[in-house]
Design a protein around this motif. Structure first.
Motif, PDB file in Angstrom:
ATOM      1  N   ALA A   1     -25.803-115.457   4.210  1.00  0.00           N
ATOM      2  CA  ALA A   1     -25.646-116.486   5.236  1.00  0.00           C
ATOM      3  C   ALA A   1     -26.644-117.844   4.810  1.00  0.00           C
ATOM      4  CB  ALA A   1     -26.191-116.069   6.683  1.00  0.00           C
ATOM      5  N   ALA A   2     -27.631-117.794   4.211  1.00  0.00           N
ATOM      6  CA  ALA A   2     -28.276-118.959   3.699  1.00  0.00           C
ATOM      7  C   ALA A   2     -27.368-119.712   2.829  1.00  0.00           C
ATOM      8  CB  ALA A   2     -29.678-118.332   3.230  1.00  0.00           C
ATOM      9  N   PHE A   3     -27.111-118.925   1.840  1.00  0.00           N
ATOM     10  CA  PHE A   3     -26.488-119.631   0.798  1.00  0.00           C
ATOM     11  C   PHE A   3     -25.048-120.178   1.155  1.00  0.00           C
ATOM     12  CE2 PHE A   3     -29.317-117.506  -2.116  1.00  0.00           C
ATOM     13  CZ  PHE A   3     -29.574-118.661  -2.936  1.00  0.00           C
TER      14      PHE A   3
ATOM     15  N   PHE B   1     -36.297-120.876   1.772  1.00  0.00           N
ATOM     16  CA  PHE B   1     -37.296-120.292   1.882  1.00  0.00           C
ATOM     17  C   PHE B   1     -37.039-118.410   1.792  1.00  0.00           C
ATOM     18  CE2 PHE B   1     -38.567-124.383   3.511  1.00  0.00           C
ATOM     19  CZ  PHE B   1     -39.809-124.405   2.890  1.00  0.00           C
ATOM     20  N   ASP B   2     -38.029-117.978   1.227  1.00  0.00           N
ATOM     21  CA  ASP B   2     -37.623-116.446   1.229  1.00  0.00           C
ATOM     22  C   ASP B   2     -38.935-115.885   1.197  1.00  0.00           C
ATOM     23  OD1 ASP B   2     -34.927-114.372   1.225  1.00  0.00           O
ATOM     24  OD2 ASP B   2     -36.837-113.190   1.213  1.00  0.00           O
ATOM     25  N   ARG B   3     -39.278-114.719   2.483  1.00  0.00           N
ATOM     26  CA  ARG B   3     -40.500-114.013   1.967  1.00  0.00           C
ATOM     27  C   ARG B   3     -40.672-113.228   0.804  1.00  0.00           C
ATOM     28  NH1 ARG B   3     -40.234-108.808   3.724  1.00  0.00           N
ATOM     29  NH2 ARG B   3     -42.250-108.873   4.289  1.00  0.00           N
TER      30      ARG B   3
ATOM     31  N   GLY C   1     -31.010-111.708  -0.442  1.00  0.00           N
ATOM     32  CA  GLY C   1     -31.258-110.825   0.819  1.00  0.00           C
ATOM     33  C   GLY C   1     -30.602-109.403   0.525  1.00  0.00           C
ATOM     34  N   LEU C   2     -29.555-109.117   1.208  1.00  0.00           N
ATOM     35  CA  LEU C   2     -29.224-107.595   1.330  1.00  0.00           C
ATOM     36  C   LEU C   2     -28.242-107.498  -0.054  1.00  0.00           C
ATOM     37  CD1 LEU C   2     -28.554-107.067   4.938  1.00  0.00           C
ATOM     38  CD2 LEU C   2     -29.945-105.724   3.274  1.00  0.00           C
ATOM     39  N   VAL C   3     -27.788-108.609  -0.737  1.00  0.00           N
ATOM     40  CA  VAL C   3     -27.088-108.488  -1.746  1.00  0.00           C
ATOM     41  C   VAL C   3     -27.944-107.761  -2.738  1.00  0.00           C
ATOM     42  CG1 VAL C   3     -25.730-109.544  -3.648  1.00  0.00           C
ATOM     43  CG2 VAL C   3     -25.572-110.271  -1.189  1.00  0.00           C
TER      44      VAL C   3
ATOM     45  N   GLY D   1     -31.083-106.035  -1.808  1.00  0.00           N
ATOM     46  CA  GLY D   1     -31.787-104.999  -1.326  1.00  0.00           C
ATOM     47  C   GLY D   1     -30.920-104.239  -0.476  1.00  0.00           C
ATOM     48  N   GLY D   2     -29.462-104.274  -0.109  1.00  0.00           N
ATOM     49  CA  GLY D   2     -28.773-103.554   0.789  1.00  0.00           C
ATOM     50  C   GLY D   2     -27.641-103.044  -0.019  1.00  0.00           C
ATOM     51  N   VAL D   3     -26.700-103.880  -0.469  1.00  0.00           N
ATOM     52  CA  VAL D   3     -25.576-103.250  -1.470  1.00  0.00           C
ATOM     53  C   VAL D   3     -25.952-102.257  -2.294  1.00  0.00           C
ATOM     54  CG1 VAL D   3     -24.062-104.132  -2.873  1.00  0.00           C
ATOM     55  CG2 VAL D   3     -24.509-105.558  -0.997  1.00  0.00           C
TER      56      VAL D   3
ATOM     57  N   ASN E   1     -20.784 -97.824   7.271  1.00  0.00           N
ATOM     58  CA  ASN E   1     -20.591 -97.965   5.856  1.00  0.00           C
ATOM     59  C   ASN E   1     -21.969 -97.777   5.256  1.00  0.00           C
ATOM     60  OD1 ASN E   1     -17.828 -98.262   5.388  1.00  0.00           O
ATOM     61  ND2 ASN E   1     -17.994-100.703   5.460  1.00  0.00           N
ATOM     62  N   VAL E   2     -23.054 -97.959   5.906  1.00  0.00           N
ATOM     63  CA  VAL E   2     -24.322 -97.821   5.487  1.00  0.00           C
ATOM     64  C   VAL E   2     -24.651 -96.178   5.314  1.00  0.00           C
ATOM     65  CG1 VAL E   2     -27.090 -98.113   5.771  1.00  0.00           C
ATOM     66  CG2 VAL E   2     -25.507 -99.947   6.184  1.00  0.00           C
ATOM     67  N   ALA E   3     -24.306 -95.234   6.342  1.00  0.00           N
ATOM     68  CA  ALA E   3     -24.242 -94.071   6.132  1.00  0.00           C
ATOM     69  C   ALA E   3     -23.480 -93.583   4.935  1.00  0.00           C
ATOM     70  CB  ALA E   3     -23.771 -93.375   7.504  1.00  0.00           C
TER      71      ALA E   3
ATOM     72  N   GLY F   1     -27.506 -98.184  12.775  1.00  0.00           N
ATOM     73  CA  GLY F   1     -27.728 -99.900  12.721  1.00  0.00           C
ATOM     74  C   GLY F   1     -28.771-100.514  12.516  1.00  0.00           C
ATOM     75  N   TYR F   2     -28.787-101.658  12.096  1.00  0.00           N
ATOM     76  CA  TYR F   2     -29.931-102.615  11.628  1.00  0.00           C
ATOM     77  C   TYR F   2     -30.292-103.209  13.250  1.00  0.00           C
ATOM     78  CZ  TYR F   2     -29.738-101.801   6.723  1.00  0.00           C
ATOM     79  OH  TYR F   2     -30.027-101.206   5.353  1.00  0.00           O
ATOM     80  N   LYS F   3     -31.404-103.932  13.035  1.00  0.00           N
ATOM     81  CA  LYS F   3     -31.660-104.760  14.226  1.00  0.00           C
ATOM     82  C   LYS F   3     -32.669-105.852  13.748  1.00  0.00           C
ATOM     83  CE  LYS F   3     -34.890-103.842  17.863  1.00  0.00           C
ATOM     84  NZ  LYS F   3     -35.802-102.753  18.707  1.00  0.00           N
TER      85      LYS F   3
ATOM     86  N   GLY G   1     -20.733-107.021   9.854  1.00  0.00           N
ATOM     87  CA  GLY G   1     -19.899-107.623   8.997  1.00  0.00           C
ATOM     88  C   GLY G   1     -20.283-107.685   7.463  1.00  0.00           C
ATOM     89  N   VAL G   2     -19.226-107.926   6.611  1.00  0.00           N
ATOM     90  CA  VAL G   2     -19.413-108.183   5.399  1.00  0.00           C
ATOM     91  C   VAL G   2     -20.000-109.333   4.747  1.00  0.00           C
ATOM     92  CG1 VAL G   2     -17.959-105.952   4.981  1.00  0.00           C
ATOM     93  CG2 VAL G   2     -17.089-108.414   4.818  1.00  0.00           C
ATOM     94  N   ILE G   3     -20.142-109.240   3.381  1.00  0.00           N
ATOM     95  CA  ILE G   3     -20.834-110.713   2.597  1.00  0.00           C
ATOM     96  C   ILE G   3     -20.011-111.944   3.538  1.00  0.00           C
ATOM     97  CG2 ILE G   3     -21.107-111.889   0.648  1.00  0.00           C
ATOM     98  CD1 ILE G   3     -21.666-108.924  -0.531  1.00  0.00           C
TER      99      ILE G   3
END
Ligand SMILES: Cc1cc2nc3c(=O)[nH]c(=O)nc-3n(C[C@H](O)[C@H](O)[C@H](O)COP(=O)(O)OP(=O)(O)OC[C@H]3O[C@@H](n4cnc5c(N)ncnc54)[C@H](O)[C@@H]3O)c2cc1C
Ligand SMILES: NC(=O)c1ccc[n+]([C@@H]2O[C@H](COP(=O)([O-])OP(=O)(O)OC[C@H]3O[C@@H](n4cnc5c(N)ncnc54)[C@H](OP(=O)(O)O)[C@@H]3O)[C@@H](O)[C@H]2O)c1
Lengths: 470, 144
Positions: free
Chosen positions: A21-23, A42-44, A50-52, A54-56, A160-162, A331-333, A380-382
């Motif tokens: 989303a940021a990019f 910025f990123d912590r 992001g999830l690309v 740390g998630g994918v 899809n995460v499951a 689900g995420y939150k 939603g997807v990327i």
């Protein structure tokens, strides 16, 4: 003072987060004709995407390749990256208001939803979010431990995460060794004794959230046979009627695929992946040591809501499923950011089309926007984040046109950099990230892997010849 | 995808009116907020009906005194309400099948939002676009 958006005074925008989303937001802003804009992202974490990152899933390298498109955005001379700088800790809303005309929160959904059942916190019950972050080498999750010596595992949820979690658990060591999964996870999964993986859906096959390519892939695993119970894959009358009426092609295909799995004979592979439907965990069962030993499931029937959705309704039939490890993938939150209005009901920043709203007046807060999962929730997807970011940027440009901007006292790139250097001397620029990236890929080359990730911040800093506190 | 994710990026509260109010007041509210419908709620904020521009025009066509009537007299009563957990797809189906253009969303009895057919169509289109945009981004990434 010069008019913002010009060569004399570029429009200064801070974007918090560096996921898709940021990019996409940065890209939309930089492409804008006739507007001179400067973006500080910025990123912590020291690393972007992001999830690309740390998630994918690590065995989906082709999808991870979208990162190269984000690198192109970052190559714009008007773009800067400040990695390892946390909003709310290293910099605050008040700081940013002094340096930027507009800011965009793109911080994603940083935690997990809970099931709200007894036993959820027993040892051996984990949110999928943690497992995913761990195997992807997210620095915050490297001290997590998962008992892969258990033989039976349940994954709650059929999104899809499951599917990702179940698939990673079923992959053979050889398959995993060809990915960029973290070394620690690779070692642990090599030792895995898991024999049976259950995926538990509370509704039926026609309502399952996973998508067809993902479920198809589960039928093609080298090391695991997939099964579905014939009685659970048969559509109930309500689902059948709804499907006949809608003729939704993706759902028809999904049901057909699952029927195919129900007919399969086990092929003698070392692991079994069992897809269950119409069951909800009502309690996790523990032993005296507080370790999960099983779960109690209730069988569900489907009922239609007035708006036509088939929802699970528990029956009085129960069963016990002995499992020693549970991943909750329901689900995420999103989490609130300090000083930013939050909508507790939906777990997002309080916003209208990306404009942050004041909680009392419900009027837009001047200069503050959001995009991605923190704006619309964790779905939603990327690519879904692209139109989403476009909507936010349209609001930003509209407001800019109306003169609705912050009035920063120090709207110069150098002033922002000085502040950040003071707060986080070890911030990571994009050039520094690209060096890390090269080092990671070089480490992977020897073993025929796409990369070997740095998974600790100290490691990353050391690789760049720096040390914490320097 | 459920309709909660559709409400997440929509500003706060839907505009409501009580059934004993006059149509004149309803028209003023519609104009002030530049919207097409009001949710009619009782004292407990539970939806009891919907009043749309169409309802008012239809009544005006046969009754010169439309402004003096109460909202309760001309509103549509049998409203289909949704819950945040409703699937986007099933809400879309119900709306097209029953030709309704707005669904108030109620959570634990409390009105929390409203979704219009426009919202639903947009969400379905965005879902589809998401897949396409992901592919496009991948292609862009590959073209080095
Ligand atoms: C496990 C998993 C697998 C997925 N797999 C796929 C897939 O295969 N294909 C696909 O198309 N989509 C996939 N998705 C969906 C996709 O990842 C999301 O749609 C997308 O990443 C959301 O983008 P975002 O920018 O909103 O959030 P994120 O990608 O989460 O980015 C948020 C960023 O903000 C940073 N941040 C958070 N808080 C702060 C703070 N206080 N200060 C500074 N920075 C902060 C975070 O570190 C992070 O880098 C997957 C999602 C998950 C959870
Ligand atoms: N390969 C890919 O493209 C990929 C990979 C990963 C993620 N993603 C995307 O990322 C997003 C997030 O994925 P996700 O899997 O976290 O979310 P999701 O798609 O919303 O799935 C959540 C799952 O949890 C279930 N669930 C929720 N609450 C539950 C409860 N209390 N008890 C039992 N089950 C419960 C849901 O069932 P109900 O349907 O009954 O609510 C659903 O099956 C999705 O849009 C997904 O498509 C994509």
């Amino acid at each position: 003072m010069a008019q913002p958006g010009t060569d004399a005074q570029p429009l200064r925008v801070a974007i918090i987060g560096s996921g898709p989303a940021a990019f996409y937001a940065a890209e939309h802003l930089l492409k804008r004709e006739g507007l001179v804009v400067e973006i500080d992202m910025f990123d912590r974490l020291p690393t972007p995407y992001g999830l690309v990152r740390g998630g994918v899933a690590p065995d989906h390298q082709k999808i991870k390749s979208v990162a190269a498109a984000f690198d192109k955005v970052a190559a714009d001379p008007r773009f800067r990256f400040y990695g390892y700088v946390e909003f709310g800790k290293d910099v605050t809303v008040a700081d940013l208001r002094e340096h930027y005309h507009q800011m965009v929160y793109a911080t994603g959904a940083q935690t997990d939803r809970r099931m709200g059942i007894p036993g959820e916190d027993l040892q051996g019950s984990h949110p999928a979010t943690e497992f995913v972050a761990w195997y992807n080498g997210h620095p915050d999750y490297q001290d997590c431990r998962f008992d892969l010596q258990q033989e039976r595992v349940a994954v709650v949820g059929v999104g899809n995460v499951a599917v990702d979690v179940a698939r990673i658990l079923c992959r053979t060591p050889e398959e995993l060794a060809a990915t960029d999964i973290s070394d620690q996870a690779l070692d642990a999964l090599r030792q895995s004794r898991i024999k049976e993986v259950y995926m538990l859906g509370r509704r039926g096959p026609a309502q399952a959230a996973f998508t067809n390519p993902e479920i198809k892939e589960l039928g093609e695993l080298a090391g695991a046979d997939i099964t579905v119970l014939p009685e659970e894959v048969e559509l109930d009358p309500l689902s059948r009627e709804a499907l006949e009426k809608s003729q939704d092609r993706a759902t028809l295909k999904k049901v057909e695929l699952l029927h195919g799995y129900a007919l399969r004979k086990p092929g003698g592979k070392p692991r079994r992946l069992i897809l269950r439907f119409l069951v909800s965990p009502v309690e996790l069962l523990g032993n005296a040591a507080g370790q999960v030993v099983g779960m109690r499931l209730v069988k569900n029937e489907l009922r239609a809501t007035p708006a036509g959705t088939l929802q699970p309704k528990p029956t009085d039939r129960f069963e016990e499923l002995p499992v020693g490890l549970v991943f909750r993938s329901v689900g995420y939150k999103g989490v609130p950011l300090p000083g930013v209005p939050f909508n507790e009901s939906w777990g997002v920043i309080l916003n209208d089309k990306g404009r942050v709203l004041d909680p009392d007046s419900h009027r837009p807060v001047v200069g503050e926007y959001c995009t991605g999962w923190i704006k619309r929730g964790p779905t939603g997807v990327i690519g879904t984040n692209k139109p989403d970011a476009a909507e936010t940027v349209t609001c930003m440009i509209e407001d800019f046109g109306q003169g609705l901007l912050l009035c920063p006292s120090r709207p110069e790139a150098a002033a922002a950099e000085a502040l950040i250097r003071q707060r986080q001397p070890n911030y990571i620029s994009y050039a520094a990230w690209l060096r890390l990236n090269e080092l990671e890929t070089a480490r992977g080359r020897a073993g025929g892997r796409p990369r070997v990730k740095f998974t600790r911040v100290e490691e990353m800093l050391a690789a760049l010849g720096r040390s914490e506190g320097a | 995808m459920n309709i909660a994710s559709l409400l997440a990026a929509k500003s706060g509260q839907p505009i409501t009116i009580r059934p004993e109010r006059s149509v004149r007041e309803a028209v003023a509210l519609l104009a002030r907020h530049n919207i097409g419908v009001l949710i009619v709620v009782n004292e407990a904020n539970v939806p009891v009906g919907i009043i749309s521009e169409r309802d008012i025009v239809r009544e005006a066509a046969r009754n010169e005194q439309v402004f003096g009537r109460t909202v309760g007299e001309i509103m549509t009563r049998d409203v289909i309400t949704g819950v945040p957990e409703d699937d986007l797809a099933s809400v879309a189906n119900v709306m097209t099948e029953k030709r309704i253009r707005h669904v108030p969303v109620v959570d634990k009895g409390r009105l929390v939002g409203i979704v219009s057919i426009g919202d639903v169509v947009k969400a379905q289109r965005d879902k589809y676009r998401g897949e396409v945009e992901t592919l496009e981004t991948q292609i862009l990434a590959d073209n080095n």
